[in-house]
Design a protein around this motif. Structure first.
Motif, PDB file in Angstrom:
ATOM      1  N   VAL A  53       0.735  -1.160  -0.227  1.00  0.00           N
ATOM      2  CA  VAL A  53      -0.012  -0.154  -0.026  1.00  0.00           C
ATOM      3  C   VAL A  53       0.766   1.115  -0.101  1.00  0.00           C
ATOM      4  N   ALA A  54       2.008   1.344   0.868  1.00  0.00           N
ATOM      5  CA  ALA A  54       2.666   2.552   0.956  1.00  0.00           C
ATOM      6  C   ALA A  54       3.555   2.835  -0.573  1.00  0.00           C
ATOM      7  N   ASP A  55       3.934   1.788  -0.991  1.00  0.00           N
ATOM      8  CA  ASP A  55       4.615   1.715  -2.493  1.00  0.00           C
ATOM      9  C   ASP A  55       3.637   2.473  -3.627  1.00  0.00           C
ATOM     10  N   TRP A  56       2.507   1.769  -3.258  1.00  0.00           N
ATOM     11  CA  TRP A  56       1.380   2.026  -4.316  1.00  0.00           C
ATOM     12  C   TRP A  56       0.968   3.717  -4.243  1.00  0.00           C
ATOM     13  N   LYS A  57       0.832   3.965  -2.884  1.00  0.00           N
ATOM     14  CA  LYS A  57       0.344   5.258  -2.514  1.00  0.00           C
ATOM     15  C   LYS A  57       1.602   6.523  -3.174  1.00  0.00           C
ATOM     16  N   ALA A  58       2.771   6.105  -3.153  1.00  0.00           N
ATOM     17  CA  ALA A  58       3.846   6.673  -3.516  1.00  0.00           C
ATOM     18  C   ALA A  58       3.925   6.810  -5.048  1.00  0.00           C
ATOM     19  N   GLY A  59       3.621   5.602  -5.582  1.00  0.00           N
ATOM     20  CA  GLY A  59       3.300   5.588  -7.134  1.00  0.00           C
ATOM     21  C   GLY A  59       2.483   6.509  -7.653  1.00  0.00           C
ATOM     22  N   ILE A  60       1.342   6.536  -7.002  1.00  0.00           N
ATOM     23  CA  ILE A  60       0.338   7.631  -7.117  1.00  0.00           C
ATOM     24  C   ILE A  60       0.740   9.019  -7.408  1.00  0.00           C
ATOM     25  N   VAL A  61       1.565   9.245  -6.309  1.00  0.00           N
ATOM     26  CA  VAL A  61       2.101  10.600  -6.446  1.00  0.00           C
ATOM     27  C   VAL A  61       3.151  10.791  -7.522  1.00  0.00           C
ATOM     28  N   ARG A  62       3.940   9.813  -7.818  1.00  0.00           N
ATOM     29  CA  ARG A  62       5.135   9.815  -8.935  1.00  0.00           C
ATOM     30  C   ARG A  62       4.232   9.873 -10.344  1.00  0.00           C
ATOM     31  N   GLY A  63       3.195   9.195 -10.214  1.00  0.00           N
ATOM     32  CA  GLY A  63       2.503   9.215 -11.544  1.00  0.00           C
ATOM     33  C   GLY A  63       1.680  10.482 -12.054  1.00  0.00           C
ATOM     34  N   ALA A  64       1.097  11.182 -10.977  1.00  0.00           N
ATOM     35  CA  ALA A  64       0.490  12.467 -11.234  1.00  0.00           C
ATOM     36  C   ALA A  64       1.633  13.447 -11.710  1.00  0.00           C
ATOM     37  N   VAL A  74       7.687  34.562  -3.804  1.00  0.00           N
ATOM     38  CA  VAL A  74       7.674  34.301  -2.430  1.00  0.00           C
ATOM     39  C   VAL A  74       9.075  33.253  -2.089  1.00  0.00           C
ATOM     40  N   PRO A  75       9.866  33.341  -1.166  1.00  0.00           N
ATOM     41  CA  PRO A  75      11.129  32.672  -1.073  1.00  0.00           C
ATOM     42  C   PRO A  75      10.753  31.050  -0.910  1.00  0.00           C
ATOM     43  N   VAL A  76       9.899  30.973  -0.036  1.00  0.00           N
ATOM     44  CA  VAL A  76       9.459  29.518   0.318  1.00  0.00           C
ATOM     45  C   VAL A  76       7.780  29.384   0.449  1.00  0.00           C
ATOM     46  N   VAL A  77       7.813  28.325  -0.132  1.00  0.00           N
ATOM     47  CA  VAL A  77       6.248  27.825  -0.062  1.00  0.00           C
ATOM     48  C   VAL A  77       6.068  26.448   0.247  1.00  0.00           C
ATOM     49  N   ALA A  78       5.407  26.142   1.472  1.00  0.00           N
ATOM     50  CA  ALA A  78       5.256  25.097   1.934  1.00  0.00           C
ATOM     51  C   ALA A  78       3.762  24.445   1.310  1.00  0.00           C
ATOM     52  N   TYR A  79       3.802  23.599   0.687  1.00  0.00           N
ATOM     53  CA  TYR A  79       2.463  22.962  -0.302  1.00  0.00           C
ATOM     54  C   TYR A  79       2.104  21.588   0.538  1.00  0.00           C
ATOM     55  N   VAL A  80       0.890  21.962   1.155  1.00  0.00           N
ATOM     56  CA  VAL A  80       0.199  20.524   1.459  1.00  0.00           C
ATOM     57  C   VAL A  80      -0.921  20.073   0.571  1.00  0.00           C
ATOM     58  N   SER A  81      -1.363  18.972   0.460  1.00  0.00           N
ATOM     59  CA  SER A  81      -2.492  18.744  -0.551  1.00  0.00           C
ATOM     60  C   SER A  81      -2.872  17.140  -0.160  1.00  0.00           C
ATOM     61  N   CYS A  82      -4.314  17.197  -0.642  1.00  0.00           N
ATOM     62  CA  CYS A  82      -4.953  15.877  -0.563  1.00  0.00           C
ATOM     63  C   CYS A  82      -5.410  15.298  -1.895  1.00  0.00           C
ATOM     64  N   ASN A  83      -4.721  15.835  -3.074  1.00  0.00           N
ATOM     65  CA  ASN A  83      -4.793  15.383  -4.348  1.00  0.00           C
ATOM     66  C   ASN A  83      -3.614  15.653  -5.320  1.00  0.00           C
ATOM     67  N   PRO A  84      -3.070  14.529  -5.393  1.00  0.00           N
ATOM     68  CA  PRO A  84      -1.560  14.381  -6.188  1.00  0.00           C
ATOM     69  C   PRO A  84      -1.869  14.965  -7.654  1.00  0.00           C
ATOM     70  N   ALA A  85      -3.115  15.026  -8.245  1.00  0.00           N
ATOM     71  CA  ALA A  85      -3.292  15.489  -9.556  1.00  0.00           C
ATOM     72  C   ALA A  85      -3.316  17.023  -9.600  1.00  0.00           C
ATOM     73  N   SER A  86      -4.077  17.575  -8.656  1.00  0.00           N
ATOM     74  CA  SER A  86      -3.839  19.286  -8.800  1.00  0.00           C
ATOM     75  C   SER A  86      -2.663  19.673  -8.080  1.00  0.00           C
ATOM     76  N   PHE A  87      -2.066  18.775  -7.099  1.00  0.00           N
ATOM     77  CA  PHE A  87      -0.719  19.246  -6.736  1.00  0.00           C
ATOM     78  C   PHE A  87       0.335  19.192  -7.824  1.00  0.00           C
TER      79      PHE A  87
END
Length: 407
Positions: free
Chosen positions: A79-90, A356-369
């Motif tokens: 599951v962890a590898d799969w969720k990491a893969g979703i992010v890489r795929g997006a 802006v020098p630094v942006v911390a981005y938090v997302s619940c959607n890898p595609a829009s991120f």
């Protein structure tokens, strides 16, 4: 394309981002894993001929019927590898090569906030999540994702359903666990009259809940259902957004704090009730921007009651219709942004233009991120490795956080 019976054994080649197995011909089959061979049954379901070594026994007895979880049949590493893969795929879909630093998963029985569906029966009631792709309510007395505190409330909630639900339709119960007790919200319940309001208040007292709201009307407040946010205690409005688990929230806050270390003037966009604002205020001045004024009121009360924090200012503003403009953003040396699933395309363009020098981005959607990340990278930002946070254990939901900085 949905699953269809065939006569031959077939091989599962991949797992979609919705958690379905893909066969070579494109057919999608739920609750199978990559590498498995499966064959059709006469009823249209599928039999596992050769199981994956990552197939495990589901810990919840409701898994086969309940749609609340999608991946209890898979090992945690898969599951962890799969969720990491979703992010890489997006990211790959936007032409971006991104590194995943790790996947942090919340433990079982840690979900502190959930909306359950409920129906009144002739005898008793049903309370749980919907079946997969269905409006059928699946009773889940042995749920493995909700906190022990919420599960202990279940007998009282079943009594509440019999009181609140009409026979003709489903109602919703929004539940939030807090150190002071449960926060319970009835959605689409029967109309309150004098007698029912008295019965509801008596139920809240007997159940020992901290706060009880019925169809947007406050029925009982025995204790403020506060949540810890850094040094502060915040009482969110009834039903307000809150990170799903304390562990997931802590992981996201840690990434954001690390990303913004050294910043002295921070803007928190889509700030909610202060998940990031209040921890960041321990070392920086923070301007919190949110579309819901009631959430900012809760944030301000929490800030005023916490000792030793830097100044926090708030602004009620719809950032989709009126994003902060370049001139506004020039006042900040760092921004944290945690938008809804749609992302924040217009606001991100303004961030990039303002440099802006630094942006911390938090997302619940890898595609829009990934779409928003592309805009920041094109403007000259560098992206740190991404931390994936799996708050919704055994689900298809993916959250993440990372840092963008100018070179």
């Amino acid at each position: 394309m949905t699953a269809r019976p065939d006569t031959a054994t077939q091989h599962v080649t991949a797992l979609t981002h919705h958690g379905q197995g893909r066969l070579a011909d494109g057919t999608l089959v739920p609750r199978v894993l990559p590498g498995e061979d499966i064959s059709p049954r006469p009823d249209g379901s599928w039999r596992i001929v050769t199981p994956s070594p990552d197939r495990v026994a589901a810990p919840c007895p409701h898994f086969n019927a309940c749609g609340g979880c999608a991946m209890q049949h898979a090992s945690d590493p898969l599951v962890a590898d799969w969720k990491a893969g979703i992010v890489r795929g997006a990211l790959a879909g936007q032409g971006i090569e991104g590194e995943v630093a790790g996947v942090l998963s919340s433990p079982p029985q840690s979900r502190r906030r959930a909306r359950l569906a409920a129906r009144r029966l002739k005898k008793g009631a049903l309370l749980g999540f919907h079946a997969r792709a269905s409006d059928t309510v699946v009773d889940n007395p042995q749920c493995r994702i909700l906190t022990p505190g919420l599960m202990a409330l279940r007998p009282a909630l079943l009594d509440l359903v019999q009181m609140a639900a009409p026979r003709s339709r489903e109602i919703g119960l929004m539940l939030t666990d807090s150190p002071a007790g449960a926060d319970v919200v009835v959605e689409e319940g029967r109309d309150l009259d004098v007698g029912l309001r008295q019965d509801a208040a008596a139920w809240a007292a007997a159940a020992g809940v901290a706060r009880f709201t019925w169809n947007n009307e406050l029925v009982a407040l025995h204790h403020g259902p506060w949540q810890p946010m850094g040094r502060a205690r915040v009482v969110p409005p009834p039903g307000a957004f809150l990170q799903a688990t304390r562990e997931g929230e802590a992981a996201l806050v840690a990434v954001v704090r690390g990303a913004l270390q050294g910043a002295s003037r921070v803007a928190d966009l889509f700030a909610g009730v202060g998940t990031f604002t209040l921890p960041l205020a321990e070392s920086a001045e923070v301007h919190a921007v949110e579309g819901e004024g009631s959430m900012l009121e809760a944030l301000q009360k929490g800030w005023r009651g916490a000792p030793g924090l830097h100044r926090v200012t708030t602004e009620t503003r719809d950032l989709f219709r009126r994003p902060l403009e370049v001139a506004d953003l020039k006042a900040f040396d760092a921004v944290v942004i945690d938008p809804p699933r749609a992302g924040a395309e217009t606001q991100v363009r303004a961030l990039a233009e303002a440099r802006v020098p630094v942006v911390a981005y938090v997302s619940c959607n890898p595609a829009s991120f990934a779409r928003d990340a592309k805009a920041l990278l094109a403007a000259g930002y560098c992206m740190d490795p991404i931390t994936v946070v799996d708050q919704f254990r055994w689900s298809t939901h993916v959250e993440l956080a990372t840092r963008f900085s100018l070179t």
